[in-house]
Design an enzyme around this catalytic site. Structure first.
Site, short mmCIF file in Angstrom:
data_model
loop_
_atom_site.label_atom_id
_atom_site.label_comp_id
_atom_site.label_asym_id
_atom_site.label_seq_id
_atom_site.Cartn_x
_atom_site.Cartn_y
_atom_site.Cartn_z
CE LYS A 225 -3.55 2.39 2.60
NZ LYS A 225 -4.59 2.28 3.60
CE LYS A 248 -3.58 8.12 6.53
NZ LYS A 248 -4.74 7.21 6.43
CE LYS A 279 -5.97 1.94 -0.52
NZ LYS A 279 -6.29 2.07 0.87
C1 PBG Z 1 -7.38 3.51 5.52
C2 PBG Z 1 -7.69 3.28 4.12
C3 PBG Z 1 -7.51 4.19 3.08
C4 PBG Z 1 -8.04 3.60 1.94
C5 PBG Z 1 -8.53 2.33 2.30
N1 PBG Z 1 -8.28 2.13 3.66
C6 PBG Z 1 -6.98 5.57 3.08
C7 PBG Z 1 -5.63 5.86 3.54
O1 PBG Z 1 -4.78 4.98 3.68
O2 PBG Z 1 -5.39 7.04 3.79
C8 PBG Z 1 -8.09 4.27 0.60
C9 PBG Z 1 -9.11 3.78 -0.33
C10 PBG Z 1 -9.42 4.66 -1.49
O3 PBG Z 1 -8.82 5.71 -1.73
O4 PBG Z 1 -10.36 4.27 -2.20
N2 PBG Z 1 -6.45 2.77 6.14
#
Ligand code: PBG
Length: 357
Positions: A225, A248, A279
């Site tokens: 991620k 983050k 992701k």
């Molecule tokens: C939170 C989370 C996020 C997403 C899924 N779970 C946001 C982030 O990490 O700030 C993003 C999903 C999207 O943008 O569709 N842990």
């Protein structure tokens, strides 16, 4: 046509292949013996040679939850996506199941008054996600329920972990994530999906679930991620855009890296992940392909909120033909090796596939 070139290269390749000395190239006669347009000439021939297919079984549909009864609130930066009260989320899950979508993923809009430093609401068995999970498992038993494990919808600072002095605390956060996963599994959640990117969380959650006797809970790890700008509309939807302090990058990955993604995946498999995820999606298809080729395990791609909003905005403005680009974007994930696609467009795509359009 240069017949010398044709016969010599064709023959050499064929001989090398037969001798087992060259497996890298397929023997291919040149033009005009080979005309790739022959196979593309008609709908039936194109269908016959199609390499990848899309079906509603490929989709995971995310649903945003909010308090209320029969309420639906639009998310302005995600046209067509609403936050749903639990009873409407149950109806949405039923519709998804009817269309053959295997899994829905639940994300809460937590009332701002319940967001705290310690994310206590994440551990409340009566929180929105747990209530919705129970209601859906009871009323729509045929669909899988996926719950995100991360603290950002519940913290006053919008980070996925506990924070002290500006630092996101890894090991202290693990304890909270374990407790969050536990309440979700006890509510009936089928798939635990840690999206927090703390080190060691898959192993910690797996050990806790095994100790509790929850042997069949699937863990899908958000393994690779990235610290991405494409999550902005999601943060609007869960209400963390305004609360989030800083970025983050101390826990999500640098968009410049792919070797590191493989290390993340390898660790998560060793810790007990059943499936892994990449992701964002479309800008990271190279990572999907590398993960799938390296580990050959179920690999999910997340077409994130920013990708959804970009395509939607262009389609709504008439700059792109939405009918064409949506299905093309989803097929791109299959081509890259994804086994499943988490997409806000899942319901619409399943409807289109059913109607054959
Ligand atoms: C939170 C989370 C996020 C997403 C899924 N779970 C946001 C982030 O990490 O700030 C993003 C999903 C999207 O943008 O569709 N842990």
């Amino acid at each position: 046509m240069n017949s010398e070139l044709k016969s010599s290269s064709f023959l050499k390749e064929a001989q090398a292949k037969a001798a087992g000395t060259d497996t890298s190239t397929m023997p291919a006669p040149g033009f005009p013996a080979t005309r790739l347009r022959r196979n593309r000439q008609a709908d039936w021939s194109r269908r016959l040679m199609q390499e990848n297919t899309l079906s509603s079984s490929d989709f995971i549909w995310p649903i945003f939850l909010a308090d209320g009864e029969n309420t639906r609130t639009a998310v302005p930066s995600m046209p067509g996506v609403d936050r749903l009260s639990i009873n409407l989320a149950v109806a949405a899950a039923a519709e998804a199941a009817e269309l053959g979508i295997p899994v829905i993923a639940l994300f809460p809009y937590t009332d701002p008054s319940l967001r705290t430093e310690d994310a206590a609401e994440a551990l409340n068995p009566q929180n929105l996600v747990c209530q919705a999970t129970r209601a859906i498992k009871e009323q729509v038993p045929g669909i899988g329920v996926w719950c995100d494990v991360a603290l950002d919808p519940y913290t006053s600072h919008g980070h996925d972990g506990l924070m002290a002095g500006g630092e996101i605390l890894n090991d202290e956060t693990l304890e909270v994530l374990i407790a969050q996963a536990r309440v979700q599994v006890e509510a009936g959640c089928d798939i635990i999906a840690p999206s927090d990117m703390m080190d060691g969380r898959i192993g910690a959650i797996r050990a806790a679930l095994e100790a509790d006797g929850h042997r069949n809970t699937i863990i899908i790890s958000y393994s690779s991620k990235y610290a991405s700008g494409f999550y902005a509309p999601f943060r609007d939807a869960v209400g963390s855009s305004n609360t989030l302090k800083g970025d983050k990058r101390t826990y999500q990955m640098d968009p410049a890296n792919t070797d590191e993604a493989l290390r993340e995946v390898a660790l998560d498999i060793a810790e007990g992940a059943d499936m892994v995820m990449v992701k964002p999606g479309m800008p990271y298809l190279d990572v999907v392909r590398r993960v799938k080729d390296t580990f050959a395990l179920p690999t999910i791609a997340y077409q994130v909120s920013g990708e959804y909003s970009m395509l939607m905005a262009a389609a709504e403005n008439g700059w792109l033909d939405g009918d064409k680009v949506w299905m093309e974007s989803l097929m791109a994930f299959k081509r890259a090796g994804a086994d499943g696609i988490l997409t806000y467009y899942a319901l619409a795509a399943a409807k289109r596939l059913k109607s054959g359009s």
